[in-house]
Design a protein around this motif. Structure first.
Motif, PDB file in Angstrom:
ATOM      1  N   ASN A   4      -2.447  11.490   0.204  1.00 57.70           N
ATOM      2  CA  ASN A   4      -1.788  10.194   0.129  1.00 57.70           C
ATOM      3  C   ASN A   4      -0.945   9.943   1.374  1.00 57.70           C
ATOM      4  OD1 ASN A   4      -1.845   8.360  -2.480  1.00 57.70           O
ATOM      5  ND2 ASN A   4      -2.142  10.464  -3.181  1.00 57.70           N
ATOM      6  N   TYR A  44       2.144   6.716  -6.872  1.00 59.45           N
ATOM      7  CA  TYR A  44       1.125   7.616  -7.416  1.00 59.45           C
ATOM      8  C   TYR A  44       1.334   9.062  -6.965  1.00 59.45           C
ATOM      9  CZ  TYR A  44      -1.752   4.295  -9.943  1.00 59.45           C
ATOM     10  OH  TYR A  44      -2.209   3.391 -10.882  1.00 59.45           O
ATOM     11  N   GLN A  90       0.826  -1.209   0.000  1.00 58.47           N
ATOM     12  CA  GLN A  90       0.000   0.000   0.000  1.00 58.47           C
ATOM     13  C   GLN A  90       0.862   1.261   0.000  1.00 58.47           C
ATOM     14  OE1 GLN A  90      -3.812   0.639   0.856  1.00 58.47           O
ATOM     15  NE2 GLN A  90      -3.668  -0.966  -0.680  1.00 58.47           N
ATOM     16  N   LYS A  91       1.895   1.278   0.825  1.00 58.77           N
ATOM     17  CA  LYS A  91       2.773   2.451   0.894  1.00 58.77           C
ATOM     18  C   LYS A  91       3.550   2.646  -0.405  1.00 58.77           C
ATOM     19  CE  LYS A  91       3.373   2.643   5.904  1.00 58.77           C
ATOM     20  NZ  LYS A  91       4.323   2.589   7.039  1.00 58.77           N
ATOM     21  N   LEU A  99      -6.434   2.706  -3.684  1.00 56.60           N
ATOM     22  CA  LEU A  99      -5.704   2.050  -2.597  1.00 56.60           C
ATOM     23  C   LEU A  99      -6.673   1.476  -1.566  1.00 56.60           C
ATOM     24  CD1 LEU A  99      -3.000   4.816  -2.058  1.00 56.60           C
ATOM     25  CD2 LEU A  99      -2.813   2.776  -3.484  1.00 56.60           C
ATOM     26  N   VAL A 143      -7.047   8.452  -3.422  1.00 59.45           N
ATOM     27  CA  VAL A 143      -6.760   7.359  -2.485  1.00 59.45           C
ATOM     28  C   VAL A 143      -7.769   6.222  -2.608  1.00 59.45           C
ATOM     29  CG1 VAL A 143      -5.689   8.939  -0.842  1.00 59.45           C
ATOM     30  CG2 VAL A 143      -8.107   8.374  -0.586  1.00 59.45           C
ATOM     31  N   TYR A 178      -3.301   9.243   4.181  1.00 61.83           N
ATOM     32  CA  TYR A 178      -3.827   7.886   4.067  1.00 61.83           C
ATOM     33  C   TYR A 178      -2.819   6.860   4.608  1.00 61.83           C
ATOM     34  CZ  TYR A 178      -5.478   3.532   2.012  1.00 61.83           C
ATOM     35  OH  TYR A 178      -5.897   2.239   1.829  1.00 61.83           O
ATOM     36  N   GLN A 179      -1.539   7.075   4.304  1.00 59.59           N
ATOM     37  CA  GLN A 179      -0.516   6.148   4.800  1.00 59.59           C
ATOM     38  C   GLN A 179      -0.482   6.108   6.324  1.00 59.59           C
ATOM     39  OE1 GLN A 179       3.317   6.900   3.036  1.00 59.59           O
ATOM     40  NE2 GLN A 179       2.514   6.961   0.953  1.00 59.59           N
ATOM     41  N   SER A 197       1.149   3.887  -3.046  1.00 55.59           N
ATOM     42  CA  SER A 197       0.810   5.271  -2.713  1.00 55.59           C
ATOM     43  C   SER A 197       1.945   6.223  -3.088  1.00 55.59           C
ATOM     44  CB  SER A 197       0.492   5.382  -1.223  1.00 55.59           C
ATOM     45  OG  SER A 197       0.222   6.719  -0.857  1.00 55.59           O
TER      46      SER A 197
END
Length: 462
Positions: free
Chosen positions: A414, A59, A52-53, A293, A290, A417-418, A56
């Motif tokens: 982003n 992008y 995921q990271k 993801l 996001v 979100y992380q 992210s």
């Protein structure tokens, strides 16, 4: 022959073909990036979090490059389109997009590192990118329509865009996995995207005809000479002349007062429309960047087919938004339609923040059925303010503003979100809901000012 010439002025085949190709590319890129980083992580316990990271971060850089690289060229292309030929501002971005799709195909076939995509994004941006392309599409549609039908005309373009994206997204996941045993995954999908962009470029260069747009001008009222020749009695002629002079003087007085009251807030209205568009676009970007993801991770954990269906649900909103504009435009003003769209998006984002099952995702999308009304309607309102020959430049300035502010917030969201994906992965959707509600403030002010201005105008005889 006249009908054939009229058909050749339609920009819709370009919009549809390019958007289907873009849908193929978006799904293909996301899955290629996912596969690339999944192979890099061998530990099962940390695979999802690291993946995921990594996606992210990819992008973040990709969106920054894609959105900032058009800055040196987009306005220049828009100016050339306004002054020379509007095909320039359409064909150059299509060339850049075509070559960037070819680069992704080479990444798949030649096992190049995924960072090569950054270079293709730079090239696509330097040829104008989506910023110049979409601004010119909107300007061309606006200038080839009447003021009364402009909102509907721009929304028809958005409808074409949305239906093409809907069809492309539905098919993209199936095409991606169909030939996985015979070809590298994504080869057929990206090749199809390349073919569609080649068609659009060919159509724009050799088939498309740019319609002649007549600039509107305010002409001085002249007395009807035929009526004057028919008047033979000198006394009646003098009386008619005196009455006409009084009417013209009354109109001039009223117009002077009206111009004083309407021209002064014109720049203020443009600024308010810009602010509303920017805030709303920030809300959309903060959520949609996001969203892929969010769909890839647990508890949803979607694959290529589900991702395609999810994207199709998003594009279906273009159809419902078109129906909304078609119906609402008969009964309410443009500003009211914008507010309806903003409220629809805000409520949908709030629901999306708490999605834990796939069916709730589609419920949230259903609530957002009017969320694509605001931006094309604001563009329609803006196109009525400046002089027609400046429409392309105004639209590209708006698009550049949207892109720059959007990419900045995209980077921030982003990163947010992380940080928040472990304890509340829907936090960015709540943030989008709040920003969307803020965009109601400037459009409400515009609504009030237009009400006051229209109320004043009714006093003046016509």
């Amino acid at each position: 022959m006249a009908r054939v010439m009229l058909v050749r002025t339609w920009i819709h085949p370009v919009v549809a073909g390019a958007q289907i190709g873009c849908s193929f590319y978006d799904t293909g890129l996301l899955m290629v990036v996912k596969n690339y980083y999944s192979q890099s992580n061998s530990s099962v316990s940390t695979r999802e979090e690291e993946q995921q990271k990594a996606i992210s971060n990819f992008y973040i850089i990709y969106n920054l490059v894609l959105c900032l690289s058009p800055l040196p060229t987009a306005y220049i292309l828009a100016r050339l389109g306004d002054e020379k030929n509007r095909k320039i501002t359409i064909c150059m971005p299509l060339c850049g997009s075509l070559l960037s799709r070819i680069m992704l195909l080479l990444v798949i076939l030649q096992d190049w590192p995924i960072e090569v995509i950054y270079g293709s994004a730079v090239f696509s941006g330097l040829t104008g990118g989506f910023t110049a392309y979409w601004a010119e599409i909107m300007a061309l549609a606006a200038l080839s329509s009447s003021e009364n039908g402009r909102s509907l005309k721009l929304t028809i373009i958005e409808l074409t865009y949305g239906m093409a994206g809907f069809i492309g997204s539905l098919a993209s996941g199936h095409i991606f996995i169909k030939y996985k045993n015979s070809y590298r995954q994504g080869t057929i999908l990206i090749s199809s995207s390349i073919g569609l962009y080649a068609f659009c470029l060919f159509y724009s260069l050799l088939v498309l005809k740019i319609p002649m747009v007549e600039e509107t001008s305010h002409k001085t009222e002249e007395p009807n000479t035929n009526e004057g020749e028919a008047i033979e009695d000198g006394g009646y002629k003098a009386l008619e002349t005196e009455r006409l002079e009084e009417q013209m003087e009354s109109n001039a007085t009223c117009n002077s007062a009206e111009n004083h009251s309407s021209m002064t807030p014109s720049m203020e209205i443009i600024a308010l429309l810009f602010i509303s568009a920017v805030l709303y676009n920030l809300a959309v970007v903060s959520a949609l960047d996001v969203l892929p993801l969010f769909l890839l991770k647990n508890p949803l954990n979607w694959g290529p087919v589900d991702i395609g269906y999810g994207n199709a649900a998003g594009y279906f909103i273009y159809i419902t938004s078109f129906m909304g504009v078609y119906i609402f435009s008969k009964y309410v003003r443009d500003t009211t339609m914008v507010m309806i769209g903003i409220i629809s998006f805000s409520v949908g984002m709030f629901i999306l923040a708490f999605v834990r099952w796939s069916f709730l995702y589609y419920v949230a999308r259903a609530v957002m059925l009017f969320s694509y009304i605001p931006l094309p309607t604001i563009r329609s309102m803006l196109s009525k303010e400046p002089h027609g020959s400046s429409c392309g430049k105004v639209f590209v300035v708006l698009q550049l503003t949207l892109e720059i502010t959007g990419v900045i917030l995209s980077t921030i969201c982003n990163k947010i979100y992380q940080v928040t994906m472990d304890w509340f992965s829907g936090f960015c959707f709540i943030l989008a809901c709040i920003i969307s509600c803020l965009s109601l403030i400037p459009i409400s002010i515009v609504h009030h000012k237009e009400s006051v201005r229209q109320g004043y105008n009714t006093i003046c005889p016509r």
